[in-house]
Enzyme design. Structure first.
Site, PDB file in Angstrom:
ATOM      1  N   ASP A  35       0.830  -1.211   0.000  1.00 20.45           N
ATOM      2  CA  ASP A  35       0.000   0.000   0.000  1.00 20.45           C
ATOM      3  C   ASP A  35       0.862   1.257   0.000  1.00 20.45           C
ATOM      4  O   ASP A  35       2.090   1.186  -0.043  1.00 20.45           O
ATOM      5  CB  ASP A  35      -0.983  -0.004   1.179  1.00 20.45           C
ATOM      6  CG  ASP A  35      -0.306  -0.034   2.539  1.00 20.45           C
ATOM      7  OD1 ASP A  35       0.755   0.600   2.687  1.00 20.45           O
ATOM      8  OD2 ASP A  35      -0.841  -0.678   3.462  1.00 20.45           O
ATOM      9  N   LYS A  57      -4.684   2.505  -0.816  1.00 18.00           N
ATOM     10  CA  LYS A  57      -5.025   2.735   0.585  1.00 18.00           C
ATOM     11  C   LYS A  57      -4.680   4.141   1.059  1.00 18.00           C
ATOM     12  O   LYS A  57      -4.353   4.351   2.214  1.00 18.00           O
ATOM     13  CB  LYS A  57      -4.359   1.714   1.504  1.00 18.00           C
ATOM     14  CG  LYS A  57      -4.716   0.264   1.207  1.00 18.00           C
ATOM     15  CD  LYS A  57      -6.117  -0.095   1.601  1.00 18.00           C
ATOM     16  CE  LYS A  57      -6.286  -0.248   3.086  1.00 18.00           C
ATOM     17  NZ  LYS A  57      -7.663  -0.623   3.451  1.00 18.00           N
ATOM     18  N   MET A 173      -4.908   8.534  11.054  1.00 18.75           N
ATOM     19  CA  MET A 173      -5.744   8.809   9.873  1.00 18.75           C
ATOM     20  C   MET A 173      -6.912   9.736  10.224  1.00 18.75           C
ATOM     21  O   MET A 173      -8.019   9.566   9.713  1.00 18.75           O
ATOM     22  CB  MET A 173      -6.280   7.496   9.284  1.00 18.75           C
ATOM     23  CG  MET A 173      -5.206   6.465   8.998  1.00 18.75           C
ATOM     24  SD  MET A 173      -5.856   4.785   8.767  1.00 18.75           S
ATOM     25  CE  MET A 173      -6.445   4.396  10.425  1.00 18.75           C
TER      26      MET A 173
END
Length: 502
Positions: A35, A57, A173
């Protein structure tokens, strides 16, 4: 026949923050599924013909949905292949590795999990923030920053508990939900003056850290243009950053350095730049191609007792020469009656690794200086063997042949590597690079061949570092301006040029 899957944590980004077991899994993989947050340089460690599958991702922008990723991993394993699923951070820390493992278990596919350094800990560390400290935080809590839209009706996070833990909070995130995070914590009782750090691209040379308070962090993030991937650290430990910030004080931190060498030779320079906090951008310009079935070399080795001197001019020459000895069931003892000469400390070191200390290493690592060392000691009865590159300069052979017999044997050649032409031009046009290094004349000429003479002017927008006078002259002949030349013609000499540049 079913294969096997390794769910491997690639760490937070710094190339060397990968476990030994993780590296083993990369090297033996038939397929690597990776990713965006996994350091792409790990792919260079894969075996030849390994299949690479990029699954993206990025935040809210997945190249493949998670269900499709699960399916790809399982299907490749069912083909009997070893699959390494390379995930940024740790597979089980918001990496959805558990979901991948569940599917593999359901389908009877053998798998192992290789933990990685999570960015929640490693990223804070590289920002100068200890996730725990006996005076400030006796616990830490890692929370997903992806909050559901219906969070008010069905809260997945106990904001009251988090706001009153007195521990360090790390949101992964979560930059898109920063306002919601800060307002919920303040609403549930956390002090609005609590220090907050926003850590973007943690542990990499482009790491950026912005500090603020819980009350002002959202406005600060907008003002500073903070974007994913960014960690959010909340807690008093953030205040230790000024004392403990070791990474951003490294001498090459934030510097982007183009490295132009052969693929096999770039590792030393790349490693040194990385260790000093810089970002090495590898642009291979030459490929080393060994001359196979080299009967000429075998013949001279069989007659090695006829020689009084052996001159090795590069690490490549050392490797090929000694590998040939081994192939012929011989070792360094056959060199007992001659003197071994090396051009350069790296060449001398490689010779030493083979069990021999070079008798002659010139002060400056070019052919001219080796000849200066030899011209007064060579006799007309001497015989010199020089196994070297097919397209090397003739200076040494020509000058020594004026004194005694010389036998030159071509054992490899350097050929143009234009595999990254488009990428090179993109790098030059982006203006991101600060320096470009040339460690030989062939890297200069090959680099120009790759980009085209019409693009030479783009090099003059960079700080060009040359390893020595021969390389410098080649560059000047092509109208390339040299910013600095290494005082000592070594990799360390070039590094010193960059480090001492103010």
């Amino acid at each position: 026949m079913k294969g096997k899957v390794y769910l491997v944590g690639a760490g937070p980004g710094d190339y060397k923050l990968l476990t030994l077991k993780g590296l083993e899994c990369i090297k033996k993989a038939d397929v690597i599924v990776y990713d965006r947050l996994a350091n792409k340089n790990y792919l260079k460690e894969a075996k030849e013909n390994c299949e690479f599958i990029y699954v993206g991702k990025a935040s809210s922008n997945h190249t493949l949905p998670q269900d499709d990723i699960n399916r790809v991993i399982a299907d490749k394993a069912k083909e009997g292949k070893i699959v390494t699923r390379l995930k940024g951070g740790d597979p089980y820390v918001f990496g959805r590795g558990g979901e991948e493992g569940e599917l593999l278990k359901e389908e009877g596919i053998e798998f192992e999990v290789v933990p990685g350094i999570t960015s929640a800990i490693g990223g804070l560390c590289y920002a100068g923030i200890p996730i725990t400290h006996r005076d400030y935080a006796s616990s830490f809590h890692v929370i997903t920053g992806h909050l559901r839209d219906d969070d008010k009706e069905n809260p997945e996070i106990n904001w009251n508990a988090l706001a009153n833990t007195n521990g360090t909070l790390v949101f992964l995130m979560g930059v898109a939900n920063l306002q919601k995070i800060s307002s919920n914590l303040i609403k549930e009782g956390q002090s609005k003056d609590t220090p907050v750090a926003l850590i973007s691209w943690a542990t990499r040379s482009n790491q950026r850290v912005i500090t603020s308070t819980l009350e002002n962090v959202y406005e600060t993030a907008i003002k500073e243009g903070v974007k994913p991937p960014t960690l959010i650290a909340v807690g008093d430990v953030v205040g230790l950053r000024d004392k403990l910030n070791f990474f951003e004080t490294k001498p090459l931190f934030g510097k982007n350095v183009i490295v132009t060498r052969s693929r096999t030779q770039s590792s030393s320079l790349v490693s040194k730049i990385s260790d000093l906090g810089g970002n090495p951008i590898e642009v291979p310009t030459i490929k080393i191609e060994k001359i196979e079935n080299n009967i000429a070399l075998e013949n001279e080795i069989k007659n090695i007792k006829d020689y009084t001197y052996l001159i090795l001019t590069s690490k490549n020459a050392v490797d090929i020469f000694f590998d040939k000895l081994d192939e012929m069931d011989l070792d360094s003892r056959v060199l007992a009656n001659l003197k071994v000469c090396a051009i350069g400390s790296a060449t001398a070191k490689e010779i030493k690794n083979r069990g021999i200390k070079a008798d002659v290493v010139p002060e400056k690592f070019v052919a001219e200086y080796l000849f200066e060392e030899l011209k007064d000691v060579l006799k007309d009865s001497d015989k010199v063997l020089i196994p070297r590159a097919k397209n090397a300069r003739d200076f040494l052979v020509d000058k020594i042949s004026e004194i005694c017999e010389v036998k030159e044997v071509h054992i490899y050649e350097t050929v143009l590597d234009d595999s990254k032409k488009d990428e090179v031009l993109d790098i030059l046009n982006s203006g991101e690079a600060d320096y470009i290094t040339f460690a030989s004349s062939s890297t200069v000429t090959n680099f120009v061949d790759i980009i085209g003479k019409e693009n030479i002017d783009k090099l003059n927008e960079l700080k060009v570092i040359s390893i020595g006078p021969i390389t410098t002259q080649t560059a000047k002949d092509l109208n390339i301006s040299i910013y600095k030349e290494a005082d000592i013609a070594t990799i360390d000499g070039m590094i010193d040029c960059i480090m001492n540049d103010k």
